[in-house]
Design a protein around this motif. Structure first.
Motif, PDB file in Angstrom:
ATOM      1  N   LEU A  50      -1.019   1.533   1.455  1.00 35.17           N
ATOM      2  CA  LEU A  50      -0.110   1.247   1.388  1.00 35.17           C
ATOM      3  C   LEU A  50       1.355   2.294   1.836  1.00 35.17           C
ATOM      4  O   LEU A  50       1.791   3.113   3.496  1.00 35.17           O
ATOM      5  CB  LEU A  50       0.234  -0.676   1.452  1.00 35.17           C
ATOM      6  CG  LEU A  50      -0.499  -1.238   2.691  1.00 35.17           C
ATOM      7  CD1 LEU A  50       0.335  -2.254   1.892  1.00 35.17           C
ATOM      8  CD2 LEU A  50      -0.128  -1.590   3.838  1.00 35.17           C
ATOM      9  N   ALA A  51       1.200   2.310   0.513  1.00 36.75           N
ATOM     10  CA  ALA A  51       2.457   3.433   0.764  1.00 36.75           C
ATOM     11  C   ALA A  51       2.461   4.724   0.806  1.00 36.75           C
ATOM     12  O   ALA A  51       2.598   6.094   1.238  1.00 36.75           O
ATOM     13  CB  ALA A  51       2.917   3.499  -1.364  1.00 36.75           C
ATOM     14  N   GLY A  52       1.153   5.665   0.546  1.00 36.58           N
ATOM     15  CA  GLY A  52       0.338   6.808   1.179  1.00 36.58           C
ATOM     16  C   GLY A  52      -0.160   6.585   2.483  1.00 36.58           C
ATOM     17  O   GLY A  52       0.517   7.684   3.218  1.00 36.58           O
ATOM     18  N   LEU A  53      -0.692   5.935   3.296  1.00 36.04           N
ATOM     19  CA  LEU A  53       0.134   5.813   4.659  1.00 36.04           C
ATOM     20  C   LEU A  53       1.530   5.365   5.044  1.00 36.04           C
ATOM     21  O   LEU A  53       1.832   6.591   5.727  1.00 36.04           O
ATOM     22  CB  LEU A  53      -1.009   4.788   5.022  1.00 36.04           C
ATOM     23  CG  LEU A  53      -2.356   4.323   4.764  1.00 36.04           C
ATOM     24  CD1 LEU A  53      -2.795   2.694   6.048  1.00 36.04           C
ATOM     25  CD2 LEU A  53      -3.025   5.459   5.699  1.00 36.04           C
ATOM     26  N   PHE A  56       2.765   9.795   5.657  1.00 34.95           N
ATOM     27  CA  PHE A  56       2.552   9.897   6.806  1.00 34.95           C
ATOM     28  C   PHE A  56       3.704  10.083   7.665  1.00 34.95           C
ATOM     29  O   PHE A  56       4.185  10.943   8.570  1.00 34.95           O
ATOM     30  CB  PHE A  56       1.763   9.625   7.980  1.00 34.95           C
ATOM     31  CG  PHE A  56       0.307   9.971   7.603  1.00 34.95           C
ATOM     32  CD1 PHE A  56      -0.200  11.158   6.531  1.00 34.95           C
ATOM     33  CD2 PHE A  56      -0.829   9.311   7.010  1.00 34.95           C
ATOM     34  CE1 PHE A  56      -1.168  12.062   6.402  1.00 34.95           C
ATOM     35  CE2 PHE A  56      -1.781   9.413   5.936  1.00 34.95           C
ATOM     36  CZ  PHE A  56      -2.683  10.901   6.280  1.00 34.95           C
ATOM     37  N   ARG A  57       4.337   9.281   7.453  1.00 32.36           N
ATOM     38  CA  ARG A  57       6.068   9.526   7.682  1.00 32.36           C
ATOM     39  C   ARG A  57       6.806  10.239   7.527  1.00 32.36           C
ATOM     40  O   ARG A  57       8.138  10.500   8.325  1.00 32.36           O
ATOM     41  CB  ARG A  57       6.466   7.879   8.110  1.00 32.36           C
ATOM     42  CG  ARG A  57       6.095   7.090   8.818  1.00 32.36           C
ATOM     43  CD  ARG A  57       6.310   4.970   9.067  1.00 32.36           C
ATOM     44  NE  ARG A  57       5.736   4.787   9.859  1.00 32.36           N
ATOM     45  CZ  ARG A  57       6.499   4.221  11.049  1.00 32.36           C
ATOM     46  NH1 ARG A  57       7.958   4.459  11.525  1.00 32.36           N
ATOM     47  NH2 ARG A  57       5.990   2.946  12.343  1.00 32.36           N
ATOM     48  N   ALA A  59       9.857   9.413   5.189  1.00 32.58           N
ATOM     49  CA  ALA A  59       9.864   9.375   4.678  1.00 32.58           C
ATOM     50  C   ALA A  59      10.534   9.253   3.041  1.00 32.58           C
ATOM     51  O   ALA A  59       9.636   8.723   2.392  1.00 32.58           O
ATOM     52  CB  ALA A  59       9.719   8.225   4.757  1.00 32.58           C
ATOM     53  N   LEU A  60      11.891   9.565   2.576  1.00 34.11           N
ATOM     54  CA  LEU A  60      12.022   9.275   0.851  1.00 34.11           C
ATOM     55  C   LEU A  60      11.847   8.708   0.632  1.00 34.11           C
ATOM     56  O   LEU A  60      11.253   8.564  -0.660  1.00 34.11           O
ATOM     57  CB  LEU A  60      13.703  10.200   0.887  1.00 34.11           C
ATOM     58  CG  LEU A  60      13.962  10.207  -0.665  1.00 34.11           C
ATOM     59  CD1 LEU A  60      13.589  11.778  -1.168  1.00 34.11           C
ATOM     60  CD2 LEU A  60      14.948  10.776  -0.659  1.00 34.11           C
ATOM     61  N   TRP A  61      11.831   7.946   0.759  1.00 35.55           N
ATOM     62  CA  TRP A  61      11.476   5.688   0.236  1.00 35.55           C
ATOM     63  C   TRP A  61      10.258   5.957  -0.298  1.00 35.55           C
ATOM     64  O   TRP A  61       9.964   5.241  -1.005  1.00 35.55           O
ATOM     65  CB  TRP A  61      11.777   5.047   0.980  1.00 35.55           C
ATOM     66  CG  TRP A  61      11.552   4.914   2.087  1.00 35.55           C
ATOM     67  CD1 TRP A  61      11.496   5.189   3.219  1.00 35.55           C
ATOM     68  CD2 TRP A  61      10.167   3.809   2.270  1.00 35.55           C
ATOM     69  NE1 TRP A  61      10.831   4.611   4.857  1.00 35.55           N
ATOM     70  CE2 TRP A  61      10.095   3.776   3.583  1.00 35.55           C
ATOM     71  CE3 TRP A  61       9.311   3.222   1.028  1.00 35.55           C
ATOM     72  CZ2 TRP A  61       8.716   3.138   4.072  1.00 35.55           C
ATOM     73  CZ3 TRP A  61       8.669   2.465   1.041  1.00 35.55           C
ATOM     74  CH2 TRP A  61       8.021   2.734   2.723  1.00 35.55           C
ATOM     75  N   ALA A  62       9.396   6.615   0.721  1.00 33.32           N
ATOM     76  CA  ALA A  62       7.930   6.751   0.407  1.00 33.32           C
ATOM     77  C   ALA A  62       7.333   7.675  -0.596  1.00 33.32           C
ATOM     78  O   ALA A  62       6.789   6.935  -1.727  1.00 33.32           O
ATOM     79  CB  ALA A  62       7.398   7.150   1.475  1.00 33.32           C
ATOM     80  N   ARG A  63       8.330   8.585  -0.918  1.00 36.06           N
ATOM     81  CA  ARG A  63       7.405   9.523  -1.790  1.00 36.06           C
ATOM     82  C   ARG A  63       8.463   9.091  -2.833  1.00 36.06           C
ATOM     83  O   ARG A  63       7.820   9.092  -4.030  1.00 36.06           O
ATOM     84  CB  ARG A  63       8.571  10.437  -2.062  1.00 36.06           C
ATOM     85  CG  ARG A  63       7.936  11.349  -0.738  1.00 36.06           C
ATOM     86  CD  ARG A  63       8.686  12.829  -0.366  1.00 36.06           C
ATOM     87  NE  ARG A  63       8.410  13.614  -1.495  1.00 36.06           N
ATOM     88  CZ  ARG A  63       9.248  14.684  -1.832  1.00 36.06           C
ATOM     89  NH1 ARG A  63       9.956  15.165  -1.020  1.00 36.06           N
ATOM     90  NH2 ARG A  63       9.275  15.059  -2.568  1.00 36.06           N
ATOM     91  N   VAL A  64       9.667   7.681  -3.374  1.00 35.63           N
ATOM     92  CA  VAL A  64      10.198   7.579  -4.979  1.00 35.63           C
ATOM     93  C   VAL A  64       9.014   5.929  -4.914  1.00 35.63           C
ATOM     94  O   VAL A  64       8.498   6.075  -6.179  1.00 35.63           O
ATOM     95  CB  VAL A  64      11.304   7.036  -4.298  1.00 35.63           C
ATOM     96  CG1 VAL A  64      11.619   6.329  -5.238  1.00 35.63           C
ATOM     97  CG2 VAL A  64      12.208   7.641  -4.307  1.00 35.63           C
ATOM     98  N   VAL A  65       8.613   5.237  -3.518  1.00 33.08           N
ATOM     99  CA  VAL A  65       7.648   4.770  -4.065  1.00 33.08           C
ATOM    100  C   VAL A  65       6.280   4.415  -4.963  1.00 33.08           C
ATOM    101  O   VAL A  65       5.377   4.141  -5.458  1.00 33.08           O
ATOM    102  CB  VAL A  65       7.483   3.911  -2.797  1.00 33.08           C
ATOM    103  CG1 VAL A  65       6.281   2.521  -3.058  1.00 33.08           C
ATOM    104  CG2 VAL A  65       8.419   2.895  -3.035  1.00 33.08           C
TER     105      VAL A  65
END
Length: 114
Positions: A50-53, A56-57, A59-65
């Motif tokens: 889910l974090a990998g998907l 694709f947006r 978002a910086l929060w996705a990289r941190v997570v």
């Protein structure tokens, strides 16, 4: 990251389905129930996918997570070493590459130093 999460899902599903597939090492410092580890890897794998998907947006929060989840996955696979060493080492290497890639960030043309 999606591939690493999928591999963790397969690892968890196989540990849940059949405990007798994996070898248990005696006198290992971190001994846990294989079914419990299976659920841990399954849930962690789903979160990593889910974090990998969400990466694709952009978002910086996705990289941190993603960095945090890859770090947790590295620790989980380190503790998984006595049960399936080759698989665990492969996932540890993939997680290290994921952390490096997420911390390095995207390359923007024209942003190099001159």
């Amino acid at each position: 990251m999606i591939f690493s999460g999928a591999m963790a899902i397969f690892e968890g599903a196989s540990a849940i389905a059949k405990d007798d597939v994996f070898v248990t090492t005696r006198n290992y410092a971190y001994t846990f129930d294989l079914t419990g580890w299976g659920w841990t890897h399954l849930i962690l794998g789903i979160l990593v996918v889910l974090a990998g998907l969400s990466l694709f947006r952009g978002a910086l929060w996705a990289r941190v997570v993603g960095v945090v989840l890859a770090g947790v996955s590295m620790v989980a696979n380190f503790m998984w070493l006595p049960h399936y060493p080759l698989w665990a080492l492969t996932l540890i290497a993939m997680d290290a590459f994921i952390i490096w890639a997420l911390c390095a960030g995207p390359y923007r043309r024209g942003s190099e130093l001159r």
